[in-house]
Design an enzyme around this catalytic site. Structure first.
Site, PDB file in Angstrom:
ATOM      1  N   LYS A 138       0.122   4.240  -0.273  1.00 54.94           N
ATOM      2  CA  LYS A 138      -0.527   5.420   0.319  1.00 54.94           C
ATOM      3  C   LYS A 138      -0.291   6.650  -0.581  1.00 54.94           C
ATOM      4  CE  LYS A 138       0.014   3.307   4.787  1.00 54.94           C
ATOM      5  NZ  LYS A 138      -0.095   3.443   6.241  1.00 54.94           N
ATOM      6  N   GLU A 192      -6.959   4.439   7.791  1.00 57.20           N
ATOM      7  CA  GLU A 192      -6.784   5.877   7.535  1.00 57.20           C
ATOM      8  C   GLU A 192      -8.022   6.454   6.843  1.00 57.20           C
ATOM      9  OE1 GLU A 192      -2.993   5.483   5.544  1.00 57.20           O
ATOM     10  OE2 GLU A 192      -2.112   4.868   7.450  1.00 57.20           O
ATOM     11  N   HIS A 225      -9.443   0.883   4.700  1.00 55.81           N
ATOM     12  CA  HIS A 225      -8.187   1.091   5.423  1.00 55.81           C
ATOM     13  C   HIS A 225      -8.456   2.009   6.613  1.00 55.81           C
ATOM     14  CE1 HIS A 225      -4.155   2.401   6.415  1.00 55.81           C
ATOM     15  NE2 HIS A 225      -3.722   1.313   5.778  1.00 55.81           N
ATOM     16  N   GLY A 256       2.334   1.895  10.834  1.00 52.71           N
ATOM     17  CA  GLY A 256       3.283   3.004  10.741  1.00 52.71           C
ATOM     18  C   GLY A 256       3.938   3.379  12.057  1.00 52.71           C
ATOM     19  N   ASN A 316       0.873  -1.175   0.000  1.00 56.33           N
ATOM     20  CA  ASN A 316       0.000   0.000   0.000  1.00 56.33           C
ATOM     21  C   ASN A 316       0.909   1.225   0.000  1.00 56.33           C
ATOM     22  OD1 ASN A 316      -1.836   2.020   0.472  1.00 56.33           O
ATOM     23  ND2 ASN A 316      -2.335   1.387   2.569  1.00 56.33           N
ATOM     24  N   GLU A 350      -5.529  -5.360  10.328  1.00 58.82           N
ATOM     25  CA  GLU A 350      -4.487  -4.357  10.568  1.00 58.82           C
ATOM     26  C   GLU A 350      -4.782  -3.652  11.894  1.00 58.82           C
ATOM     27  OE1 GLU A 350      -2.486  -3.038   6.715  1.00 58.82           O
ATOM     28  OE2 GLU A 350      -4.272  -1.817   6.929  1.00 58.82           O
ATOM     29  N   SER A 364       3.375  -2.483  10.418  1.00 59.48           N
ATOM     30  CA  SER A 364       4.824  -2.501  10.635  1.00 59.48           C
ATOM     31  C   SER A 364       5.465  -3.840  10.298  1.00 59.48           C
ATOM     32  CB  SER A 364       5.156  -2.069  12.071  1.00 59.48           C
ATOM     33  OG  SER A 364       4.702  -0.747  12.292  1.00 59.48           O
TER      34      SER A 364
HETATM   35  C1  PEP Z   1      -0.827  -0.071   6.137  1.00 59.55           C
HETATM   36  O1  PEP Z   1      -1.034   1.146   6.201  1.00 59.55           O
HETATM   37  O2  PEP Z   1      -1.616  -0.793   5.524  1.00 59.55           O
HETATM   38  C2  PEP Z   1       0.348  -0.595   6.817  1.00 59.55           C
HETATM   39  C3  PEP Z   1       0.363  -1.853   7.130  1.00 59.55           C
HETATM   40  O3  PEP Z   1       1.368   0.306   7.071  1.00 59.55           O
HETATM   41  P1  PEP Z   1       2.824  -0.025   7.716  1.00 59.55           P
HETATM   42  O4  PEP Z   1       3.292  -1.298   7.092  1.00 59.55           O
HETATM   43  O5  PEP Z   1       3.644   1.148   7.353  1.00 59.55           O
HETATM   44  O6  PEP Z   1       2.592  -0.177   9.184  1.00 59.55           O
END
Ligand code: PEP
Length: 251
Positions: free
Chosen positions: A11, A98, A96, A174, A9, A168, A214
């Site tokens: 973003k 966000e 997601h 993040g 992703n 998630e 992460s």
């Molecule tokens: C995400 O936003 O889907 C995600 C998993 O981000 P990160 O791997 O940066 O934690």
């Protein structure tokens, strides 16, 4: 059998030139080292068409990060599922955290987006997961149950079989904080049981449930070796071809 999938992703990162460059690098790497899982890259809308032309979509799936909850018409700034499909993309990330947190996406809105994605032959990668306070209050099971029930359980078994789930935990996105392999397995098994209770074991066994939060080359193998973790949705580590490939090689 269900598929193992590593999905990136991106973003709101990378100019068009940089995105195409990354897609080219990944194509070269994965042509030389055939992956043992499906690979998907979720790019900003404006990259989709160029990236879909750059990669072989049978080797690297191309995903949008969102689509509109309306078919077409006077919705300034929105991008429909049909438009996404017309670029050559074959997946769409929906729900997601966000989008849920910053753009007010509710389960009711997501339900419409899922329907439109499926009507347009896009595979939804449907994200669910709790925030830190919910985890600390022991409400994470309840939270994911509501998200799946309200966003997806209106689908027929045949329709649901086309959906990929991504668990998630918001506190891991993040932040550099990853769910432990035990925490990931526990909730992935719970999610699969929830699907099993609704659609039966054949659908549940065939549902890919990705972990996101992460995930990086150093922890991917441990996370993916759990029986109910079928890959990852990757944010930060999807922005560099070496890191993303490091995660892919966990399979
Ligand atoms: C995400 O936003 O889907 C995600 C998993 O981000 P990160 O791997 O940066 O934690």
């Amino acid at each position: 059998m269900r598929k193992n999938i590593v999905a990136g992703n991106w973003k709101m990162n990378k100019t068009l030139t940089e995105g195409v460059e990354l897609a080219k690098k990944l194509t070269t790497i994965l042509t030389e080292n055939k992956p043992n899982c499906d690979v998907v890259i979720g790019t900003p809308y404006i990259h989709l068409s160029e990236v879909a032309k750059t990669v072989d979509t049978s080797v690297i799936g191309v995903s949008a990060q969102n689509c509109a909850d309306k078919v077409s018409g006077a919705y300034t700034g929105e991008i429909s599922a049909a438009m996404v499909k017309s670029t050559g993309a074959n997946y769409v990330i929906l729900g997601h955290s966000e989008r849920r947190a910053y753009y007010g996406e509710t389960d009711a809105i997501l339900k419409e987006k899922v329907n439109l994605a499926l009507n347009n032959d896009l595979t939804p990668i449907f994200c669910i997961g709790e925030v830190l306070e919910e985890r600390e209050a022991g409400k994470h099971f309840e939270v994911v149950t509501t998200q799946i029930t309200d966003g997806l359980f209106h689908l027929s078994a045949e329709e649901f079989s086309k959906v990929v789930l991504a668990y998630e935990p918001v506190w891991a996105i993040g932040t550099g904080k990853t769910a432990s392999p035990e925490q990931a397995q526990e909730i992935h098994a719970y999610i699969r049981k929830t699907v099993n209770d609704k659609y039966g074991s054949e659908v549940a066994d065939n549902t890919s449930i990705l972990y996101g939060g992460s995930c990086k080359p150093s922890n991917a193998k441990e996370l993916f070796s759990n029986p109910d973790v079928d890959g990852g949705l990757i944010g930060g580590a999807a922005l560099k071809s070496e890191d993303f490939h490091g995660i892919i090689t966990a399979f």
